[in-house]
Scaffold this motif. Structure first.
Motif, PDB file in Angstrom:
ATOM      1  N   ARG A 130       4.551  -3.940   1.555  1.00  0.00           N
ATOM      2  CA  ARG A 130       3.851  -3.665   0.451  1.00  0.00           C
ATOM      3  C   ARG A 130       2.520  -3.769   0.686  1.00  0.00           C
ATOM      4  O   ARG A 130       1.602  -4.424   0.093  1.00  0.00           O
ATOM      5  CB  ARG A 130       4.459  -5.265  -0.262  1.00  0.00           C
ATOM      6  CG  ARG A 130       5.484  -5.429  -0.475  1.00  0.00           C
ATOM      7  CD  ARG A 130       6.008  -6.842  -1.289  1.00  0.00           C
ATOM      8  NE  ARG A 130       7.153  -7.113  -1.070  1.00  0.00           N
ATOM      9  CZ  ARG A 130       7.920  -8.118  -1.483  1.00  0.00           C
ATOM     10  NH1 ARG A 130       7.170  -9.042  -2.348  1.00  0.00           N
ATOM     11  NH2 ARG A 130       8.848  -8.850  -1.027  1.00  0.00           N
ATOM     12  N   GLU A 131       1.923  -3.208   1.901  1.00  0.00           N
ATOM     13  CA  GLU A 131       0.422  -3.360   1.951  1.00  0.00           C
ATOM     14  C   GLU A 131       0.016  -1.976   2.264  1.00  0.00           C
ATOM     15  O   GLU A 131       0.489  -0.992   2.367  1.00  0.00           O
ATOM     16  CB  GLU A 131       0.204  -4.017   3.367  1.00  0.00           C
ATOM     17  CG  GLU A 131       0.603  -5.449   3.149  1.00  0.00           C
ATOM     18  CD  GLU A 131       0.387  -6.531   4.408  1.00  0.00           C
ATOM     19  OE1 GLU A 131      -0.418  -6.011   5.170  1.00  0.00           O
ATOM     20  OE2 GLU A 131       1.079  -7.450   4.503  1.00  0.00           O
ATOM     21  N   ASP A 132      -1.468  -1.783   2.170  1.00  0.00           N
ATOM     22  CA  ASP A 132      -2.103  -0.582   2.312  1.00  0.00           C
ATOM     23  C   ASP A 132      -1.681  -0.167   3.814  1.00  0.00           C
ATOM     24  O   ASP A 132      -1.745  -0.688   4.843  1.00  0.00           O
ATOM     25  CB  ASP A 132      -3.805  -0.837   2.208  1.00  0.00           C
ATOM     26  CG  ASP A 132      -4.508   0.395   2.605  1.00  0.00           C
ATOM     27  OD1 ASP A 132      -4.714   1.166   1.682  1.00  0.00           O
ATOM     28  OD2 ASP A 132      -4.898   0.441   3.679  1.00  0.00           O
ATOM     29  N   ALA A 133      -1.670   1.332   3.943  1.00  0.00           N
ATOM     30  CA  ALA A 133      -1.677   2.000   5.150  1.00  0.00           C
ATOM     31  C   ALA A 133      -2.151   1.267   6.297  1.00  0.00           C
ATOM     32  O   ALA A 133      -1.710   1.214   7.416  1.00  0.00           O
ATOM     33  CB  ALA A 133      -1.487   3.463   5.089  1.00  0.00           C
ATOM     34  N   ASP A 134      -3.723   1.236   6.291  1.00  0.00           N
ATOM     35  CA  ASP A 134      -4.365   0.773   7.276  1.00  0.00           C
ATOM     36  C   ASP A 134      -4.482  -0.829   7.325  1.00  0.00           C
ATOM     37  O   ASP A 134      -4.586  -1.186   8.294  1.00  0.00           O
ATOM     38  CB  ASP A 134      -5.852   1.508   7.091  1.00  0.00           C
ATOM     39  CG  ASP A 134      -5.680   2.951   7.333  1.00  0.00           C
ATOM     40  OD1 ASP A 134      -4.859   3.192   8.189  1.00  0.00           O
ATOM     41  OD2 ASP A 134      -6.494   3.708   7.015  1.00  0.00           O
ATOM     42  N   LYS A 135      -4.598  -1.311   6.254  1.00  0.00           N
ATOM     43  CA  LYS A 135      -5.036  -2.838   6.101  1.00  0.00           C
ATOM     44  C   LYS A 135      -3.702  -3.586   6.498  1.00  0.00           C
ATOM     45  O   LYS A 135      -3.782  -4.633   6.919  1.00  0.00           O
ATOM     46  CB  LYS A 135      -5.336  -3.261   4.883  1.00  0.00           C
ATOM     47  CG  LYS A 135      -6.770  -2.841   4.212  1.00  0.00           C
ATOM     48  CD  LYS A 135      -7.060  -3.188   2.872  1.00  0.00           C
ATOM     49  CE  LYS A 135      -8.398  -2.800   2.683  1.00  0.00           C
ATOM     50  NZ  LYS A 135      -9.026  -3.106   1.315  1.00  0.00           N
ATOM     51  N   GLN A 136      -2.491  -2.803   6.858  1.00  0.00           N
ATOM     52  CA  GLN A 136      -1.444  -3.872   7.459  1.00  0.00           C
ATOM     53  C   GLN A 136      -1.674  -3.893   8.935  1.00  0.00           C
ATOM     54  O   GLN A 136      -1.094  -4.653   9.414  1.00  0.00           O
ATOM     55  CB  GLN A 136      -0.203  -3.223   7.329  1.00  0.00           C
ATOM     56  CG  GLN A 136      -0.084  -1.566   7.665  1.00  0.00           C
ATOM     57  CD  GLN A 136      -0.110  -1.141   9.274  1.00  0.00           C
ATOM     58  OE1 GLN A 136       0.393  -2.164   9.780  1.00  0.00           O
ATOM     59  NE2 GLN A 136      -0.532  -0.168   9.649  1.00  0.00           N
ATOM     60  N   ARG A 137      -2.773  -3.142   9.429  1.00  0.00           N
ATOM     61  CA  ARG A 137      -2.900  -3.342  11.042  1.00  0.00           C
ATOM     62  C   ARG A 137      -2.931  -4.628  11.620  1.00  0.00           C
ATOM     63  O   ARG A 137      -2.454  -5.060  12.538  1.00  0.00           O
ATOM     64  CB  ARG A 137      -4.111  -2.442  11.286  1.00  0.00           C
ATOM     65  CG  ARG A 137      -4.004  -1.091  11.368  1.00  0.00           C
ATOM     66  CD  ARG A 137      -5.149  -0.227  11.969  1.00  0.00           C
ATOM     67  NE  ARG A 137      -5.056   1.179  11.459  1.00  0.00           N
ATOM     68  CZ  ARG A 137      -6.243   1.947  11.810  1.00  0.00           C
ATOM     69  NH1 ARG A 137      -7.474   1.462  12.043  1.00  0.00           N
ATOM     70  NH2 ARG A 137      -6.010   3.120  11.612  1.00  0.00           N
TER      71      ARG A 137
END
Length: 242
Positions: A130-137
């Motif tokens: 459920r997170e942004d593709a980059d902000k999950q990092r």
């Protein structure tokens, strides 16, 4: 080291059972948006009643993964693309700071119920879709680094005298340090400005975390930091308190 994202509904199901059978099940349940009657039965029942509750959850997981299949698949693909762009530098930097990876690859299962899951000396972790593709990092890195520290401790510091909870506390603090205090790593999530934050879900480790900030920043070697952590865990996070 490589990171490979996968979809494994059974892993999500099994780890959800494990979380709901644990001592912090009520906190976990709030994050999962599950029916509380089902949650309580999973936590308290045994025998046939537990079997029935487990079957209900398994059916729920199966249907959710069917209904949300496109979104979960998209998250898997976009998370993978994001990590592929940084993995070489991330992997080599962590090795330079710590010790060589014990695994050539970490599997990150994309989950629905659990935001982040790590592994006690293994190479399979979990991160929800459920997170942004980059902000999950950052949190993904946190879970992988937790697993890395568990392996470090069990393989290289097996005679530390620490119990499971103390090792867990040091693992969490280690992951906060690398993701929040290390510019060569935190540059992979420049939008995250929380640094070595202490307003997380584990207030019981904050005293130890604060005490280990300067030892991390001023360490002459990684071994010095780990050894200091073992010493301080016995003082500030003793077995009698948890």
């Amino acid at each position: 080291m490589r990171i490979e994202f996968k979809i494994d509904p059974h892993y999500d199901y099994e780890m959800t059972i494990q979380m709901l059978r644990g001592k912090d099940w009520e906190y976990r349940a709030k994050k999962m948006s599950l029916d509380m009657d089902l949650v309580r039965r999973i936590n308290t029942c045994e025998g046939k009643e537990l079997k029935q509750a487990r079957e209900e959850l398994e059916n729920l997981v199966t249907n959710l993964y069917k209904d949300l299949g496109f979104a979960i698949e998209k998250a898997k693909d976009t998370y993978q693309k994001s990590w592929d762009s940084i993995i070489d530098e991330f992997s080599s930097t962590v090795e330079e700071i710590t010790v060589p990876w014990f695994y050539d690859k970490y599997i990150v299962n994309v989950t629905h119920f659990n935001r982040g899951l790590s592994n006690w000396d293994g190479n399979v972790v979990g991160r929800w879709w459920r997170e942004d593709a980059d902000k999950q990092r950052r949190i993904t890195a946190h879970e992988v680094l937790l697993a890395h520290f568990y392996s470090i401790h069990r393989k290289l510091y097996a005679n530390s005298g620490l119990d499971k909870e103390q090792i867990w506390a040091l693992s969490e603090i280690f992951a906060f340090a690398l993701t929040g205090l290390e510019p060569s790593i935190s540059k992979f999530w420049p939008w995250d400005t929380k640094g070595y934050y202490t307003d997380h879900n584990y207030p019981q480790i904050v005293d130890l975390q604060n005490a280990l900030k300067e030892p991390y920043l001023n360490r002459k070697s990684f071994d010095e930091y780990v050894t200091k952590g073992i010493e301080l865990a016995k003082e500030l996070f003793p077995i009698s308190r948890h």
